[in-house]
Motif scaffolding. Structure first.
Motif, short mmCIF file in Angstrom:
data_model
loop_
_atom_site.label_atom_id
_atom_site.label_comp_id
_atom_site.label_asym_id
_atom_site.label_seq_id
_atom_site.Cartn_x
_atom_site.Cartn_y
_atom_site.Cartn_z
N GLY A 58 -41.68 60.20 -23.12
CA GLY A 58 -41.57 61.66 -23.14
C GLY A 58 -42.64 62.28 -22.28
O GLY A 58 -43.50 61.59 -21.73
N PRO A 59 -42.61 63.59 -22.15
CA PRO A 59 -43.61 64.27 -21.32
C PRO A 59 -45.01 64.15 -21.91
O PRO A 59 -45.18 64.07 -23.14
CB PRO A 59 -43.14 65.72 -21.31
CG PRO A 59 -42.30 65.86 -22.54
CD PRO A 59 -41.66 64.54 -22.76
N PRO A 61 -48.19 65.31 -23.45
CA PRO A 61 -48.48 66.55 -24.18
C PRO A 61 -49.82 67.15 -23.77
O PRO A 61 -50.76 66.45 -23.42
CB PRO A 61 -48.52 66.08 -25.64
CG PRO A 61 -48.95 64.65 -25.56
CD PRO A 61 -48.35 64.11 -24.30
N GLY A 66 -49.07 70.56 -27.36
CA GLY A 66 -48.17 69.46 -27.05
C GLY A 66 -47.28 69.81 -25.87
O GLY A 66 -47.75 70.17 -24.79
N SER A 67 -45.96 69.76 -26.08
CA SER A 67 -45.00 70.06 -25.01
C SER A 67 -44.22 71.34 -25.28
O SER A 67 -43.13 71.54 -24.72
CB SER A 67 -44.02 68.89 -24.84
OG SER A 67 -44.70 67.72 -24.46
N HIS A 69 -44.66 74.21 -24.22
CA HIS A 69 -44.48 75.03 -23.01
C HIS A 69 -43.26 74.59 -22.20
O HIS A 69 -42.80 75.33 -21.32
CB HIS A 69 -45.73 74.95 -22.14
CG HIS A 69 -46.03 73.56 -21.63
ND1 HIS A 69 -46.33 72.51 -22.47
CD2 HIS A 69 -46.06 73.05 -20.37
CE1 HIS A 69 -46.55 71.41 -21.75
NE2 HIS A 69 -46.39 71.72 -20.48
N LEU A 70 -42.72 73.41 -22.49
CA LEU A 70 -41.57 72.91 -21.74
C LEU A 70 -40.24 73.27 -22.39
O LEU A 70 -39.18 73.03 -21.81
CB LEU A 70 -41.66 71.38 -21.60
CG LEU A 70 -42.90 70.83 -20.90
CD1 LEU A 70 -42.87 69.31 -20.92
CD2 LEU A 70 -42.97 71.34 -19.46
N LEU A 82 -35.17 67.35 -19.49
CA LEU A 82 -36.23 66.37 -19.74
C LEU A 82 -35.65 64.99 -20.00
O LEU A 82 -36.24 63.97 -19.61
CB LEU A 82 -37.08 66.82 -20.93
CG LEU A 82 -38.02 68.00 -20.68
CD1 LEU A 82 -38.64 68.48 -21.98
CD2 LEU A 82 -39.11 67.62 -19.68
N HIS A 86 -36.81 61.32 -18.75
CA HIS A 86 -37.48 60.40 -19.68
C HIS A 86 -36.52 59.48 -20.42
O HIS A 86 -36.97 58.54 -21.06
CB HIS A 86 -38.31 61.19 -20.68
CG HIS A 86 -39.39 62.01 -20.05
ND1 HIS A 86 -40.55 61.45 -19.53
CD2 HIS A 86 -39.50 63.34 -19.83
CE1 HIS A 86 -41.32 62.40 -19.04
NE2 HIS A 86 -40.71 63.56 -19.20
N LEU A 92 -41.28 63.97 -28.11
CA LEU A 92 -42.16 65.05 -27.68
C LEU A 92 -43.07 65.40 -28.84
O LEU A 92 -42.68 65.28 -30.01
CB LEU A 92 -41.38 66.30 -27.29
CG LEU A 92 -40.28 66.22 -26.24
CD1 LEU A 92 -38.93 65.99 -26.91
CD2 LEU A 92 -40.24 67.51 -25.42
N ARG A 93 -44.27 65.84 -28.51
CA ARG A 93 -45.10 66.43 -29.54
C ARG A 93 -44.99 67.94 -29.39
O ARG A 93 -45.43 68.50 -28.39
CB ARG A 93 -46.56 65.99 -29.42
CG ARG A 93 -47.30 66.18 -30.76
CD ARG A 93 -48.74 65.80 -30.69
NE ARG A 93 -49.50 66.85 -30.01
CZ ARG A 93 -50.55 66.63 -29.23
NH1 ARG A 93 -50.93 65.40 -28.98
NH2 ARG A 93 -51.19 67.64 -28.68
N LEU A 94 -44.37 68.57 -30.36
CA LEU A 94 -44.19 70.01 -30.35
C LEU A 94 -45.18 70.60 -31.35
O LEU A 94 -44.99 70.52 -32.56
CB LEU A 94 -42.75 70.39 -30.71
CG LEU A 94 -41.67 69.83 -29.77
CD1 LEU A 94 -40.29 70.25 -30.23
CD2 LEU A 94 -41.93 70.26 -28.34
#
Length: 519
Positions: A58-59, A61, A66-67, A69-70, A82, A86, A92-94
């Protein structure tokens, strides 16, 4: 010689304060590199821990957020983009929460079928508040949920129950056709979503309460119901700080829990009136029992063991009306939008219906099986515009390995059915509306084929699928059987705005208004 006068020492508070501030600032500057280094070390250790946990890719963070902003205000689209980078199993860590996203049929099958028991518990988002305690979609996978689910399957959605109510559904679509005919004779524009919603709402209310809750001619009342339910779905699925940072949930910083509580309370007033009215009637309704009669009889027989108290009835009715009227009318509206944008598909639908119905004016449910192109239109609408783009989120009850990666206990799981429906590896020309792709191709949208999952799959699949599919096909066929349709000239010049609005459901941001021409 006189002595020099005593002089008080010079004392300047401002100077002293300035000196103290300078000392404090110097101290802070001295510690700042250590603070930055410590935070950076914690961040790196967190990344290393995630690598060692063997989370899905994943993206990268950012610290703290975390992510987030995405994600943006259309998560179904951003997470689909995404996933192309990926992979179909992505983490993802939100905020402070680990979220795992499935974006392919094979990965969705792992969660919803192969390991269904581990992911059968739904994540209750903070905005749902007290409603989730008694709501079938949100209840934990436990005996009480199984009991209520079984009751719905046998008393409301069983085939013999649905067959017994065919006449009621026929009456409601005839009222719809008559209403549209009156507007057409006046040359008025028709809010397709509103008339579909009102028809679905009254169909459900007659099934449950034996009376209409509103009227097709009552534009204000039916629109108020529609807006209320749409807002519940919007706020219920809105990205919420409380969900990303559970430590802040009590503060309800965005006020979503408070807003939804007020909206649910408005619906509860309506449902309480129906329950109180029926209880006042006592023994006078032994014939032609509706769903409310059945529920009250069950509650009276078992002395409360079924758990059908006032709060449970409120939650049950709320779920039925929101899921039954909102999602079904959304599907009809998107189908009409796509047909108006694709005149050849509209023409083919009219021709098929004319061949099957002939000189008859009304369409019956038994005719639907003879309308394969109409069925293909509905499937293609489910593919492009799934009512719930992420289904309802689930939560891992234990740590498990999926496709070679670890999904940790407590992780939130999203199945991006919107992304699956737009996957060019599965669907040629995925952004194009082509009902023909389903002709001669057996694709089950009732949980059997994971390429098309508008209602989910597994034990938490939507229980109302049998009624929803009958309603959607019948209402759409009625609109196409009796009328030809066109869009207003100003919309035709600018093009139909296809912007969608994200929530629990995916609605059309600008309602479709079209002009009906009687055939």
């Amino acid at each position: 010689m006189g002595s020099a006068p005593n002089r008080a020492p010079n004392f300047h508070p401002t100077a002293m304060a300035t000196g103290e501030s300078a000392d404090t600032m110097s101290l802070l500057l001295a510690w700042l590199p250590w603070l930055v280094a410590s935070l950076f070390s914690i961040y790196l250790l967190d990344l290393l821990a995630n690598v060692r946990r063997c989370l899905p890719p994943g993206p990268l963070p950012l610290p703290l957020i975390g992510s987030l902003h995405l994600v943006g205000d259309q998560p179904h689209r951003s997470l689909a983009r995404l996933a192309k980078k990926h992979g179909p199993l992505m983490s993802l860590r939100l905020g402070a929460v680990t979220t795992v996203v499935a974006s392919s049929p094979d990965v969705a099958r792992e969660f919803l079928q192969k390991h269904d028991a581990i992911f059968a518990t739904r994540l209750v988002n903070d905005a749902m508040g007290d409603h989730a305690r008694d709501s079938i979609p949100w209840l934990p996978h436990a005996p009480r949920w199984r009991s209520l689910r079984k009751m719905m399957a046998t008393e409301l959605f069983a085939p013999h129950r649905l067959d017994a109510l065919q006449g009621l559904r026929s009456d409601k679509v005839r009222e719809l056709a008559a209403h549209v005919a009156r507007l057409a004779s006046d040359g008025a524009e028709i809010d397709v979503g509103r008339v579909a919603f009102t028809t679905m709402l009254n169909l459900l209310s007659c099934t449950i309460f034996s009376r209409d809750l509103t009227s097709l001619d009552d534009h204000g009342g039916s629109k108020e119901f529609q807006v209320l339910m749409a807002e519940i779905m919007e706020y219920g699925g809105c990205p919420n700080v409380s969900d990303f940072f559970p430590a802040l949930a009590r503060a309800d910083l965005q006020g979503l829990r408070r807003r939804l509580a007020r909206m649910f309370a408005r619906l509860h007033v309506v449902f309480d009136e129906e329950v109180d009215r029926r209880r006042d009637q006592g023994e006078s309704r032994k014939e032609n029992q509706d769903f409310l009669d059945v529920l009250l009889d069950v509650a009276a027989r078992d002395g409360g063991k079924a758990g059908l108290d006032r709060d449970t009835l409120r939650a049950l009715f709320t779920d039925l009306f929101i899921a039954g009227s909102d999602t079904s009318s959304i599907t009809v509206e998107w189908a009409m939008v796509e047909l108006l944008r694709n005149p050849s598909s509209m023409t083919q639908a009219h021709e098929e219906i004319a061949q099957v119905i002939g000189s008859r004016r009304s369409i019956e449910e038994s005719d639907i099986d003879q309308l394969p192109y109409l069925q293909a239109i509905v499937k293609e609408t489910f593919r492009l515009h799934p009512p719930a783009p992420f289904l309802l989120p689930r939560q891992a009850q234990e740590t498990i390995r999926i496709a070679g990666y670890m999904v940790p206990q407590g992780a939130r799981v999203l199945v991006n059915v919107w992304a699956i429906g737009r996957d060019e590896g599965i669907w040629p020309k995925p952004d194009k509306f082509m009902p023909e792709r389903f002709i001669g191709r057996e694709v089950d949208y009732k949980g059997g084929d994971f390429e098309l999952l508008p209602f989910g799959a597994g034990r938490r699949m939507c229980p109302g699928v049998p009624l929803a599919t009958r309603m959607v096909h019948l209402v759409l066929a009625t609109l196409l059987n009796r009328f030809k349709w066109r869009i207003p000239m100003e919309v035709e010049r600018a093009g139909i705005d296809m912007t969608d609005k994200f929530g629990v459901t995916l609605t059309k941001a600008i309602p479709l208004c079209a002009i009906a021409i009687p055939i």
